[in-house]
Motif scaffolding. Structure first.
Motif: not given
Length: 447
Positions: A351-354, A346-347, A339-341, A205-209
């Motif tokens: 993002x790269x795949x999209x 994953x985020x 876990x955070x890393x 979420x930290x990356x997404x938001x």
């Protein structure tokens, strides 16, 4: 002179940047506070072996309950011992086994909260030698026994074993007052794995938001389908490049960013180093500007890897703020860092795949250079707006826009797909007619 379709597209993409840049940079926006003025806030952190409560007692309520008037830290220090004795007789915490013993871990301090002076102190409740078990019952009658109409906002910062971890302002779970002085925090099936999986999701979420981190990564990835070559003055971008090389360059960019932010994420989260928050936030914005300048015109060959690694250290420092805000114990903090890393990576991969397939597609169109410039221009505007907002302790008008993007990511992504496919269709590189005719004739003549 008649403009070609490609030039029209380039002008259409670049013109809006000039028109809105100054407004986006300097217009402020409204921001919210944690709890209303004139109240008390209780920030509760449930660790594996203790419950920590940070009390933020507004000065007016404090004076009404104790009769003390504190105008500065020296006056507060003079009555600190009496104050803590007074408070500890009116605040108690118990878990599912027994009442917990309080220990003051942060002496009373006069701090500004929501524009008013408040008395802040932290008390740790524990039963030495055992873990916290079952539901948590908090009884808080300080001020409420004198001023029943006073409101006390109870907010949960984190409960690691119960998997309750959230970024931003703590979640308000109860409001005490009007004769109500007790609240019970239910805990379903506490286990360390709950916190680990929750913090993975928090990293994603930290990356997404986190628009700043995502924009930095996007500005680096936009050069993945290109290679820098020497020109008469400096360097210039050339594209397209082979698919395998593009994917490899994107993987290297993400890896350099990962190594950079992992180092400082661990060091800052464990308290080995620390930096002031505001300069770090400004440097995050500066990193976006540097990456954007490199996207417009290469600073040095493979400069995107250097930028990702060096400024990854800065972004890792910003990431660590999230871990520190959870107020975890040492063992929990180690798991939280890992876990955070994992969540961040994953985020980034999602993002790269999209994004990468769209960039690869568009790199085969004559308009890709203009598209890359527009992305860089938007990044520069956003970063400049953040710098102004951080420096003035305000948000820019861009933040609500990015909030909407975070709220409706699928819609905005589909819009991006439509734009990219449209640009590719109208500006894709076509082979000359005579080349296609020559290929056809060659195929006919072959036995």
């Amino acid at each position: 002179m008649t403009l070609t379709p490609v030039r029209r597209i380039r002008r259409w993409m670049i013109a809006p940047l000039v028109a809105v840049a100054m407004a986006l940079v300097f217009l402020p926006a409204w921001s919210a506070s944690a709890h209303p003025a004139g109240t008390t806030g209780l920030l509760v952190t449930i660790q594996s072996d203790a419950v920590e409560i940070t009390m933020q007692i507004q000065e007016a309520g404090f004076t009404a309950a104790t009769g003390y008037e504190v105008t500065d830290q020296a006056a507060l220090d003079a009555v600190a011992d009496n104050l803590m004795t007074f408070i500890l007789h009116r605040v108690s915490v118990a878990d599912g086994v027994s009442a917990l013993t309080p220990t003051v871990v942060a002496s009373p301090e006069l701090v500004p909260v929501n524009g008013e002076n408040a008395i802040e102190t932290t008390v740790r409740f524990a039963d030495p030698g055992r873990s916290i078990e079952g539901a948590i019952t908090l009884d808080y009658s300080f001020i409420l026994d004198v001023v029943p109409a006073h409101q006390v906002y109870v907010a949960l910062v984190s409960d690691w074993n119960n998997g309750q971890i959230a970024e931003g302002d703590p979640e308000v779970v109860a409001v005490l007052g009007g004769g109500v002085t007790e609240v019970t925090l239910d805990r379903s099936s506490p286990a360390p794995a709950n916190g680990f999986f929750s913090v993975i999701w928090l990293g994603m979420l930290h990356i997404a938001e986190g628009t700043d981190h995502l924009l930095f990564l996007s500005t680096l990835l936009v050069v993945a389908p290109s290679l820098a070559s020497r020109a008469k003055r400096g360097y210039r971008w050339n594209q397209p490049i082979p698919l395998k090389k593009t994917i490899g360059r994107a993987a290297l960019i993400i890896s350099c960013f990962t190594v950079g932010h992992l180092v400082t994420l661990a060091l800052v989260s464990l308290g080995l180093i620390s930096f002031p928050t505001k300069p770090v936030e400004i440097l995050v914005a500066v990193s976006i500007i540097v990456a954007a300048i490199h996207a417009i015109r290469p600073i040095v060959p493979r400069g995107e890897l250097l930028i990702a690694g060096l400024f990854g250290l800065v972004h890792g420092t910003a990431f660590a703020t999230t871990i520190l805000d959870l107020n975890l114990g040492f063992g929990e903090k180690i798991l939280a860092i890992l876990g955070f890393n994992v969540g961040v990576e994953l985020a980034q991969l999602i993002a790269a795949v999209l994004v990468l397939p769209l960039l690869i597609l568009l790199s085969h169109a004559r308009v890709f250079g203009g598209f890359r410039t527009v992305v860089a221009g938007i990044a520069i505007i956003a970063a400049a707006a953040w710098i102004v907002g951080i420096s003035t302790d305000q948000n820019s008008v861009l933040q609500p826009v990015f909030d909407q993007i975070a709220r409706f990511p699928i819609a905005f992504y589909l819009a991006l797909v439509v734009i990219v496919v449209g640009l590719w269709y109208f500006a894709r590189t076509r082979r000359p007619e005579n080349a296609r005719a020559e290929e056809t004739r060659t195929e006919v003549l072959q036995p």
